[in-house]
Design a protein around this motif. Structure first.
Motif, PDB file in Angstrom:
ATOM      1  N   ARG A  25      31.472  30.230  43.948  1.00 57.32           N
ATOM      2  CA  ARG A  25      32.815  30.823  44.007  1.00 57.32           C
ATOM      3  C   ARG A  25      33.514  30.548  42.674  1.00 57.32           C
ATOM      4  O   ARG A  25      33.622  29.389  42.274  1.00 57.32           O
ATOM      5  N   ARG A  56      31.375  43.566  39.188  1.00 52.76           N
ATOM      6  CA  ARG A  56      30.488  44.035  40.263  1.00 52.76           C
ATOM      7  C   ARG A  56      29.120  43.355  40.184  1.00 52.76           C
ATOM      8  O   ARG A  56      28.579  42.900  41.189  1.00 52.76           O
ATOM      9  N   THR A  59      29.321  39.934  41.597  1.00 50.20           N
ATOM     10  CA  THR A  59      29.417  39.909  43.073  1.00 50.20           C
ATOM     11  C   THR A  59      28.062  40.265  43.698  1.00 50.20           C
ATOM     12  O   THR A  59      27.713  39.742  44.749  1.00 50.20           O
ATOM     13  N   GLN A  64      31.142  34.688  44.890  1.00 49.45           N
ATOM     14  CA  GLN A  64      32.474  35.077  45.372  1.00 49.45           C
ATOM     15  C   GLN A  64      33.438  35.011  44.196  1.00 49.45           C
ATOM     16  O   GLN A  64      33.497  34.012  43.488  1.00 49.45           O
ATOM     17  N   VAL A  65      34.186  36.106  44.014  1.00 51.22           N
ATOM     18  CA  VAL A  65      35.035  36.225  42.820  1.00 51.22           C
ATOM     19  C   VAL A  65      36.502  36.385  43.196  1.00 51.22           C
ATOM     20  O   VAL A  65      36.862  37.277  43.962  1.00 51.22           O
ATOM     21  N   VAL A 115      33.340  48.146  44.652  1.00 55.89           N
ATOM     22  CA  VAL A 115      33.628  46.741  44.974  1.00 55.89           C
ATOM     23  C   VAL A 115      34.812  46.697  45.937  1.00 55.89           C
ATOM     24  O   VAL A 115      35.854  47.290  45.681  1.00 55.89           O
ATOM     25  N   THR A 117      37.956  45.138  47.522  1.00 56.92           N
ATOM     26  CA  THR A 117      38.953  44.237  46.934  1.00 56.92           C
ATOM     27  C   THR A 117      40.178  44.088  47.832  1.00 56.92           C
ATOM     28  O   THR A 117      40.446  44.945  48.671  1.00 56.92           O
ATOM     29  N   GLY A 144      32.925  38.605  51.063  1.00 59.84           N
ATOM     30  CA  GLY A 144      32.391  39.231  49.855  1.00 59.84           C
ATOM     31  C   GLY A 144      33.376  40.127  49.126  1.00 59.84           C
ATOM     32  O   GLY A 144      33.004  40.872  48.218  1.00 59.84           O
ATOM     33  N   VAL A 146      36.404  40.949  46.584  1.00 56.93           N
ATOM     34  CA  VAL A 146      37.039  40.374  45.402  1.00 56.93           C
ATOM     35  C   VAL A 146      38.535  40.263  45.683  1.00 56.93           C
ATOM     36  O   VAL A 146      39.165  41.235  46.092  1.00 56.93           O
TER      37      VAL A 146
END
Ligand code: UDP
Length: 181
Positions: A25, A56, A59, A64-65, A115, A117, A144, A146
């Motif tokens: 993370r 992307r 991830t 985990q971003v 992605v 978000t 998962g 962002v």
């Protein structure tokens, strides 16, 4: 480690190589200027697209971003406020709203790149973003998604660097990465 913070593994005998992420993370802090590219102000679409692709890829490795975005490409409390002759606290709120503009831009381009978000704002902006709730942020990350932390800490007299450190601690990030100009 390589550029994405990944430890390259030796190829397996008879098979492909396994690349295990160094961090599970991360919190990535992007300054407003990092979004500006070669422009004098605002957001450069090529930079935004490039960043989104890189995020992307990270991830897709299962990392985990969480993102904290600055606002200096649009408005910075101290300098911009002084030029306008307005109160520091008001100028800082303007700066925090600038981070929201950047967060929404980043969200849109990330979503265009497939992605998932969520924008979580430290200042309530019900029509635009979810309120920042720590446990909700954790849940999004576990799923998962962002997470983009907008509006800094929500307090004047701070910067988004403080917000990055604060949120990274709150979500138990393994690392804070900072991208400035
Ligand atoms: N800001 C603030 N409180 C915060 C985060 C940001 O008041 O918790 C204001 C402050 O005026 C700051 C501006 O928002 O100058 C933009 O953030 P920052 O300067 O950190 O952006 P960056 O330099 O990363 O682009």
């Amino acid at each position: 480690t390589d550029r994405a913070g990944v430890i390259p593994r030796k190829p397996r005998p008879g098979g492909g190589s396994v690349r295990k992420p160094a961090y599970q993370r991360i919190l990535l802090k992007l300054s407003g200027e990092a979004l500006m590219g070669r422009k004098a102000f605002g957001i450069d679409e090529e930079i935004l697209a490039g960043l989104s692709k890189e995020i992307r890829e990270v991830t897709e490795m299962g990392v985990q971003v969480a993102l904290v975005v600055g606002g200096g490409n649009i408005f910075r409390g101290i300098g911009s406020g002084r030029n306008l002759g307005i109160d520091r606290a008001s100028a800082d709120y303007m700066g925090m709203l600038a981070t929201v503009i950047n967060s929404i831009a980043l969200q849109e381009v990330l979503e265009q790149n497939g992605v998932d978000t969520r924008v979580l704002s430290a200042i309530e902006l019900r029509a635009i973003a979810e309120p920042y709730i720590r446990r909700r942020a954790m849940r999004h990350l576990e799923k998962g998604r962002v997470v983009i932390f907008a509006a800094g800490t929500g307090n004047p007299y701070f910067t988004t660097d403080t917000a990055a450190a604060l949120r990274a601690m709150e979500i138990n990030a393994d690392a804070i990465l900072k991208a400035t100009k």
